[in-house]
Design a protein around this motif. Structure first.
Motif, PDB file in Angstrom:
ATOM      1  N   ALA A  47      19.637 -32.320  -0.093  1.00 20.97           N
ATOM      2  CA  ALA A  47      19.081 -33.604  -0.536  1.00 20.97           C
ATOM      3  C   ALA A  47      19.270 -33.790  -2.031  1.00 20.97           C
ATOM      4  O   ALA A  47      19.658 -34.873  -2.504  1.00 20.97           O
ATOM      5  CB  ALA A  47      17.598 -33.677  -0.170  1.00 20.97           C
ATOM      6  N   LEU A  48      19.006 -32.738  -2.798  1.00 22.29           N
ATOM      7  CA  LEU A  48      19.151 -32.826  -4.250  1.00 22.29           C
ATOM      8  C   LEU A  48      20.608 -32.977  -4.646  1.00 22.29           C
ATOM      9  O   LEU A  48      20.945 -33.735  -5.573  1.00 22.29           O
ATOM     10  CB  LEU A  48      18.547 -31.574  -4.890  1.00 22.29           C
ATOM     11  CG  LEU A  48      18.466 -31.536  -6.416  1.00 22.29           C
ATOM     12  CD1 LEU A  48      17.702 -32.741  -6.950  1.00 22.29           C
ATOM     13  CD2 LEU A  48      17.803 -30.242  -6.875  1.00 22.29           C
ATOM     14  N   SER A  49      21.500 -32.291  -3.934  1.00 21.96           N
ATOM     15  CA  SER A  49      22.925 -32.422  -4.209  1.00 21.96           C
ATOM     16  C   SER A  49      23.405 -33.857  -3.989  1.00 21.96           C
ATOM     17  O   SER A  49      24.206 -34.385  -4.769  1.00 21.96           O
ATOM     18  CB  SER A  49      23.724 -31.472  -3.318  1.00 21.96           C
ATOM     19  OG  SER A  49      25.118 -31.700  -3.453  1.00 21.96           O
ATOM     20  N   GLY A  50      22.919 -34.482  -2.916  1.00 26.32           N
ATOM     21  CA  GLY A  50      23.317 -35.857  -2.641  1.00 26.32           C
ATOM     22  C   GLY A  50      22.917 -36.820  -3.735  1.00 26.32           C
ATOM     23  O   GLY A  50      23.606 -37.817  -3.990  1.00 26.32           O
ATOM     24  N   LYS A  51      21.814 -36.526  -4.402  1.00 23.78           N
ATOM     25  CA  LYS A  51      21.354 -37.384  -5.495  1.00 23.78           C
ATOM     26  C   LYS A  51      22.004 -37.013  -6.826  1.00 23.78           C
ATOM     27  O   LYS A  51      22.310 -37.874  -7.649  1.00 23.78           O
ATOM     28  CB  LYS A  51      19.830 -37.302  -5.603  1.00 23.78           C
ATOM     29  CG  LYS A  51      19.102 -37.905  -4.406  1.00 23.78           C
ATOM     30  CD  LYS A  51      17.605 -37.701  -4.496  1.00 23.78           C
ATOM     31  CE  LYS A  51      16.876 -38.469  -3.394  1.00 23.78           C
ATOM     32  NZ  LYS A  51      17.293 -38.068  -2.044  1.00 23.78           N
ATOM     33  N   ALA A  52      22.206 -35.703  -7.051  1.00 23.34           N
ATOM     34  CA  ALA A  52      22.746 -35.238  -8.328  1.00 23.34           C
ATOM     35  C   ALA A  52      24.267 -35.272  -8.381  1.00 23.34           C
ATOM     36  O   ALA A  52      24.855 -35.263  -9.468  1.00 23.34           O
ATOM     37  CB  ALA A  52      22.254 -33.816  -8.605  1.00 23.34           C
ATOM     38  N   GLY A  53      24.910 -35.288  -7.225  1.00 26.04           N
ATOM     39  CA  GLY A  53      26.366 -35.329  -7.192  1.00 26.04           C
ATOM     40  C   GLY A  53      27.025 -34.035  -7.616  1.00 26.04           C
ATOM     41  O   GLY A  53      28.113 -34.039  -8.192  1.00 26.04           O
ATOM     42  N   LYS A  54      26.384 -32.897  -7.322  1.00 21.81           N
ATOM     43  CA  LYS A  54      26.955 -31.605  -7.678  1.00 21.81           C
ATOM     44  C   LYS A  54      26.429 -30.540  -6.719  1.00 21.81           C
ATOM     45  O   LYS A  54      25.420 -30.761  -6.040  1.00 21.81           O
ATOM     46  CB  LYS A  54      26.600 -31.231  -9.113  1.00 21.81           C
ATOM     47  CG  LYS A  54      25.117 -31.062  -9.352  1.00 21.81           C
ATOM     48  CD  LYS A  54      24.817 -30.686 -10.806  1.00 21.81           C
ATOM     49  CE  LYS A  54      23.326 -30.463 -11.040  1.00 21.81           C
ATOM     50  NZ  LYS A  54      23.048 -30.088 -12.437  1.00 21.81           N
ATOM     51  N   PRO A  71      19.748 -22.597  -3.911  1.00 22.94           N
ATOM     52  CA  PRO A  71      18.305 -22.564  -3.686  1.00 22.94           C
ATOM     53  C   PRO A  71      17.500 -22.434  -4.977  1.00 22.94           C
ATOM     54  O   PRO A  71      16.431 -23.024  -5.115  1.00 22.94           O
ATOM     55  CB  PRO A  71      18.125 -21.339  -2.782  1.00 22.94           C
ATOM     56  CG  PRO A  71      19.403 -21.241  -2.043  1.00 22.94           C
ATOM     57  CD  PRO A  71      20.464 -21.651  -3.030  1.00 22.94           C
ATOM     58  N   ALA A  72      18.026 -21.660  -5.946  1.00 29.39           N
ATOM     59  CA  ALA A  72      17.309 -21.474  -7.211  1.00 29.39           C
ATOM     60  C   ALA A  72      17.218 -22.760  -8.021  1.00 29.39           C
ATOM     61  O   ALA A  72      16.361 -22.875  -8.911  1.00 29.39           O
ATOM     62  CB  ALA A  72      18.005 -20.381  -8.029  1.00 29.39           C
ATOM     63  N   ASP A  73      18.091 -23.738  -7.723  1.00 31.25           N
ATOM     64  CA  ASP A  73      18.082 -25.002  -8.462  1.00 31.25           C
ATOM     65  C   ASP A  73      17.011 -25.964  -7.965  1.00 31.25           C
ATOM     66  O   ASP A  73      16.739 -26.975  -8.625  1.00 31.25           O
ATOM     67  CB  ASP A  73      19.443 -25.710  -8.329  1.00 31.25           C
ATOM     68  CG  ASP A  73      20.584 -24.918  -8.940  1.00 31.25           C
ATOM     69  OD1 ASP A  73      20.353 -24.234  -9.951  1.00 31.25           O
ATOM     70  OD2 ASP A  73      21.704 -24.986  -8.390  1.00 31.25           O
ATOM     71  N   VAL A  74      16.418 -25.690  -6.811  1.00 28.33           N
ATOM     72  CA  VAL A  74      15.476 -26.627  -6.196  1.00 28.33           C
ATOM     73  C   VAL A  74      14.073 -26.395  -6.766  1.00 28.33           C
ATOM     74  O   VAL A  74      13.517 -25.303  -6.619  1.00 28.33           O
ATOM     75  CB  VAL A  74      15.440 -26.462  -4.662  1.00 28.33           C
ATOM     76  CG1 VAL A  74      14.481 -27.477  -4.038  1.00 28.33           C
ATOM     77  CG2 VAL A  74      16.842 -26.629  -4.077  1.00 28.33           C
ATOM     78  N   PRO A  75      13.486 -27.397  -7.422  1.00 29.25           N
ATOM     79  CA  PRO A  75      12.128 -27.221  -7.942  1.00 29.25           C
ATOM     80  C   PRO A  75      11.139 -26.933  -6.815  1.00 29.25           C
ATOM     81  O   PRO A  75      11.268 -27.439  -5.692  1.00 29.25           O
ATOM     82  CB  PRO A  75      11.824 -28.572  -8.614  1.00 29.25           C
ATOM     83  CG  PRO A  75      13.173 -29.162  -8.910  1.00 29.25           C
ATOM     84  CD  PRO A  75      14.057 -28.693  -7.776  1.00 29.25           C
ATOM     85  N   GLY A  76      10.141 -26.132  -7.121  1.00 32.08           N
ATOM     86  CA  GLY A  76       9.177 -25.733  -6.105  1.00 32.08           C
ATOM     87  C   GLY A  76       8.351 -26.861  -5.562  1.00 32.08           C
ATOM     88  O   GLY A  76       7.801 -26.762  -4.452  1.00 32.08           O
ATOM     89  N   ASP A  77       8.217 -27.969  -6.322  1.00 33.41           N
ATOM     90  CA  ASP A  77       7.429 -29.104  -5.848  1.00 33.41           C
ATOM     91  C   ASP A  77       8.304 -30.247  -5.356  1.00 33.41           C
ATOM     92  O   ASP A  77       7.794 -31.335  -5.052  1.00 33.41           O
ATOM     93  CB  ASP A  77       6.507 -29.604  -6.976  1.00 33.41           C
ATOM     94  CG  ASP A  77       7.281 -30.091  -8.208  1.00 33.41           C
ATOM     95  OD1 ASP A  77       8.526 -29.901  -8.259  1.00 33.41           O
ATOM     96  OD2 ASP A  77       6.645 -30.650  -9.122  1.00 33.41           O
ATOM     97  N   TYR A  78       9.607 -30.014  -5.226  1.00 30.86           N
ATOM     98  CA  TYR A  78      10.515 -31.070  -4.784  1.00 30.86           C
ATOM     99  C   TYR A  78      10.345 -31.337  -3.293  1.00 30.86           C
ATOM    100  O   TYR A  78      10.291 -30.406  -2.492  1.00 30.86           O
ATOM    101  CB  TYR A  78      11.972 -30.655  -5.082  1.00 30.86           C
ATOM    102  CG  TYR A  78      13.014 -31.685  -4.746  1.00 30.86           C
ATOM    103  CD1 TYR A  78      12.973 -32.966  -5.276  1.00 30.86           C
ATOM    104  CD2 TYR A  78      14.064 -31.377  -3.884  1.00 30.86           C
ATOM    105  CE1 TYR A  78      13.952 -33.895  -4.982  1.00 30.86           C
ATOM    106  CE2 TYR A  78      15.046 -32.290  -3.581  1.00 30.86           C
ATOM    107  CZ  TYR A  78      14.992 -33.561  -4.136  1.00 30.86           C
ATOM    108  OH  TYR A  78      15.967 -34.490  -3.836  1.00 30.86           O
ATOM    109  N   THR A  79      10.276 -32.605  -2.922  1.00 31.56           N
ATOM    110  CA  THR A  79      10.100 -32.973  -1.508  1.00 31.56           C
ATOM    111  C   THR A  79      11.332 -33.658  -0.938  1.00 31.56           C
ATOM    112  O   THR A  79      11.324 -34.074   0.226  1.00 31.56           O
ATOM    113  CB  THR A  79       8.893 -33.905  -1.335  1.00 31.56           C
ATOM    114  OG1 THR A  79       9.121 -35.115  -2.070  1.00 31.56           O
ATOM    115  CG2 THR A  79       7.606 -33.250  -1.826  1.00 31.56           C
ATOM    116  N   GLY A  80      12.377 -33.805  -1.744  1.00 34.08           N
ATOM    117  CA  GLY A  80      13.573 -34.492  -1.281  1.00 34.08           C
ATOM    118  C   GLY A  80      13.546 -35.979  -1.541  1.00 34.08           C
ATOM    119  O   GLY A  80      14.523 -36.676  -1.253  1.00 34.08           O
ATOM    120  N   VAL A  81      12.440 -36.471  -2.079  1.00 35.20           N
ATOM    121  CA  VAL A  81      12.290 -37.902  -2.347  1.00 35.20           C
ATOM    122  C   VAL A  81      12.466 -38.151  -3.839  1.00 35.20           C
ATOM    123  O   VAL A  81      11.796 -37.509  -4.655  1.00 35.20           O
ATOM    124  CB  VAL A  81      10.902 -38.387  -1.878  1.00 35.20           C
ATOM    125  CG1 VAL A  81      10.739 -39.858  -2.202  1.00 35.20           C
ATOM    126  CG2 VAL A  81      10.751 -38.155  -0.393  1.00 35.20           C
TER     127      VAL A  81
END
Length: 354
Positions: A333-340, A344-354
């Motif tokens: 989900a984060l890759s789709g928004k960030a374009g890169k 797993p280490a790049d995903v913030p612990g409070d990220y919900t995909g929104v």
């Protein structure tokens, strides 16, 4: 195991009632209570002969385990409350609302020495277990290709939240596929995603194309869409969901240095003669073993009961496995928004995909 496991089921929505159904059918478990805070719903369940209670405090003392089927935002709180009572826990996917919450939950279970599993039930199909075992026959793994494309009916989106951020196929459906691929192949280390909302025109995506890197060096790709009509999906292939038309068509292909495997038919392509396996020589197909259809939720709850009774299990999705599936789903989900590419280490612990 001779004595049925006394367990409660928390949440009486559609998924909770599926757990009630399989628990009622199994001789290995006994429902002590169904926890449902909504009074009218409790009255309906009581009329069906179920012992329904409003809170965990009202659950009978002999209870030793819980199945949590509440909304995702409640998973962490309910699971911690169950663990504090000394109960083993099976929590529906995702394990919790955020990675931080899921990690705290797994740590809590570990500190208390209690079993904690995430309800990724597809692992419990006999053909899923057989697929994992069959990969040893195709050499070193090279790549995985999957396609899940089911066109949801237009009125499905009449409900507001189904058009809101977080409700697209990537966060709703891809997590099932990620856990299954991890079950087959192993850990994933990176995801790169492209998202599109071109067909339905909503804020959320209707299609996602995701590339994965596995820790063992294999690569994978998965196309997932709720706008494209096709016979290719787990549900259509397995006939698991009566609400989704079956096709019996394979939807995952796995290649190795010595051959290939199609899933879920388990058709294996391999050596047809002596010498090096290379592209000028045809591969010979070997039909896969056929299995009787089972209810995977029933198999899952019986495996859970066996673990609580002191057994071991290599199929159920552990809390740590549940976190890994969350990590890679959110990484996509984060890759789709960030374009890169995202690890797993790049995903913030409070990220919900929104």
């Amino acid at each position: 195991m001779t004595t049925p496991l006394p367990l409660c089921i928390i949440g009486a929505g559609s998924i909770g009632m599926r757990h009630v159904e399989v628990a009622t059918a199994s001789p290995h478990v006994e429902i002590t209570a169904v926890v449902e805070p909504h009074a009218p719903r409790r009255a309906e369940l009581a009329a069906q002969g179920l012992n329904t209670v409003a809170t965990l405090d009202d659950v009978p003392a002999e209870t030793r385990a819980a199945v949590i089927a509440t909304p995702t935002q409640d998973h962490g709180a309910s699971a911690h409350a169950c663990l504090s009572r000394g109960w083993a826990v099976m929590v529906e996917k995702p394990t919790a609302a955020t990675l931080d919450e899921a990690r705290a939950l797994v740590a809590d279970a570990g500190a208390k020495g209690l079993p904690l599993f995430t309800g990724h039930h597809r692992r419990c199909h006999p053909f899923s277990i057989a697929a994992r075992d069959a990969l040893a026959e195709i050499g070193e793994l090279v790549g995985v290709q999957g396609l899940w494309s089911l066109r949801k009916h237009n009125t499905y989106y009449d409900v507001d939240w189904r058009r809101a951020p977080g409700a697209g196929p990537l966060l709703t459906n891809l997590t099932h596929e990620i856990d299954l691929l991890r079950f087959f192949v192993g850990d994933m280390t990176e995801a790169t995603a492209l998202l599109s909302s071109a067909r339905r025109g909503f804020v959320i995506e209707d299609t996602a194309a995701v590339a994965f890197r596995f820790a063992n060096g294999a690569l994978g790709s998965f196309l997932i869409s709720d706008a494209g009509a096709s016979p290719w999906s787990f549900e259509a292939a397995s006939y698991e969901n009566p609400a989704i038309a079956g096709s019996g068509e394979d939807y995952i292909r796995i290649t190795g240095t010595e051959g290939a495997l199609a899933f879920p038919s388990l058709t294996r392509w391999g050596r047809s003669g002596p010498g090096e396996i290379e592209w000028s020589k045809p591969l010979a197909p070997v039909p896969g073993q056929r299995f009787e259809r089972i209810d995977p939720l029933l198999a899952q709850i019986e495996r859970f009961a066996a673990v609580v009774a002191g057994g071991e299990d290599s199929v159920l999705c552990t809390g740590a496995d549940g976190i890994a599936a969350m990590e890679m789903t959110l990484a996509a989900a984060l890759s789709g928004k960030a374009g890169k590419p995202i690890t797993p280490a790049d995903v913030p612990g409070d990220y919900t995909g929104v």
